[in-house]
Write an enzyme that holds these catalytic residues in place. Structure first.
Site, PDB file in Angstrom:
ATOM      1  N   SER A 187      32.483  12.102 -15.947  1.00  0.00           N
ATOM      2  CA  SER A 187      32.745  13.068 -14.884  1.00  0.00           C
ATOM      3  C   SER A 187      31.432  13.674 -14.384  1.00  0.00           C
ATOM      4  CB  SER A 187      33.728  14.124 -15.389  1.00  0.00           C
ATOM      5  OG  SER A 187      34.291  14.849 -14.334  1.00  0.00           O
TER       6      SER A 187
ATOM      7  N   HIS B  16      42.025  11.234 -16.448  1.00  0.00           N
ATOM      8  CA  HIS B  16      40.604  11.575 -16.328  1.00  0.00           C
ATOM      9  C   HIS B  16      39.956  11.789 -17.693  1.00  0.00           C
ATOM     10  CE1 HIS B  16      36.981  12.926 -14.408  1.00  0.00           C
ATOM     11  NE2 HIS B  16      37.069  14.146 -14.933  1.00  0.00           N
TER      12      HIS B  16
END
Length: 253
Positions: free
Chosen positions: A84, A234
């Protein structure tokens, strides 16, 4: 900036960068499964974990922070991985210092710009009355007024530490992150390019790396591949740790 970090294991050097609101500890369980294959460096990026806080916060300086850390540790060339926000830092570092990256793995983030989408989390974190907290349970209750997902709250509360007076404090630089949250979503510079072997590892249930991102990925990273981890969103390293570990081993070996 002198970054806080953890080291463990033996073998070729693998540096891992965490995401927004996180710390090196987020990858510790994964690292313990890799320590027989790699010398791991788990990094707290600036304004996170035990690293210093600064009002300057963008990917350019975070890449420079990493270069300084590698200099201090005596590592000229490394395997590099980031998740990320950490993936954006890793991309920026690889394109600024290509001679220092043997291979690059980017976890669930693309080189494109992302709109601000952490408003609820920031509202929740800023609503916690840290100075008057009596317990972590109380912090969770205050956070729950803004964030219903228990798993997200548990992750965020890992950033709640203790000060010298045994009171509570955020280990993240919440005021600067709140003020400059748009920096997290910035795209990789137009001219940035890394020719080395690169793997983008997305979560199959995440929308952070989309089909339409492939052309942009190839533009910046012409020697790259894209795979998806099944049944993962995610937070793929938390949801499918075994698959992530095997992917890391296969790519960097």
């Amino acid at each position: 900036m002198k970054l806080a970090h953890k080291t463990l294991g033996n073998g070729p050097v693998l540096v891992i960068l965490h995401g927004l609101f996180g710390s090196a500890d987020n990858w510790l369980s994964i690292a313990r499964e890799l320590e027989n294959s790699f010398s791991l460096v788990l990094v707290d990026q600036r304004n996170h974990g035990d690293s210093p806080h600064s009002s300057t916060w963008n990917y350019e300086v975070m890449a420079e922070d990493l270069a300084e850390l590698l200099d201090d540790l005596g590592h000229e060339r490394v395997f590099l991985m980031g998740h990320s926000m950490g993936g954006k830092t890793a991309m920026r570092f690889a394109t600024q210092y290509p001679e220092r990256v043997e291979k690059l793995l980017v976890a669930d983030i693309a080189p494109r710009a992302y709109p601000i989408h952490h408003q609820e989390i920031l509202a929740g974190l800023n609503a916690v009355d840290v100075e008057r907290l009596a317990s972590r349970k109380e912090a969770d209750e205050q956070l729950a007024q803004h964030i219903s997902h228990k798993g997200i709250r548990q992750f965020l509360l890992k950033a709640l530490g203790r000060d010298e007076q045994k009171g509570f404090k955020w280990r993240i630089n919440l005021p600067v992150i709140t003020e400059k949250i748009e920096e997290v979503g910035r795209a990789l510079p137009e001219e940035a390019r890394f020719e080395g072997a690169t793997l983008f590892m997305g979560g199959a249930n995440s929308d952070y790396i989309r089909e339409e991102d492939k052309d942009l990925i190839q533009k910046h990273f012409p020697n790259s591949n894209l795979i998806y981890i099944k049944q993962a969103g995610h937070w793929l390293h938390a949801e499918q740790p075994d698959a992530v570990i095997q992917t890391i081993k296969a790519f960097f070996k």
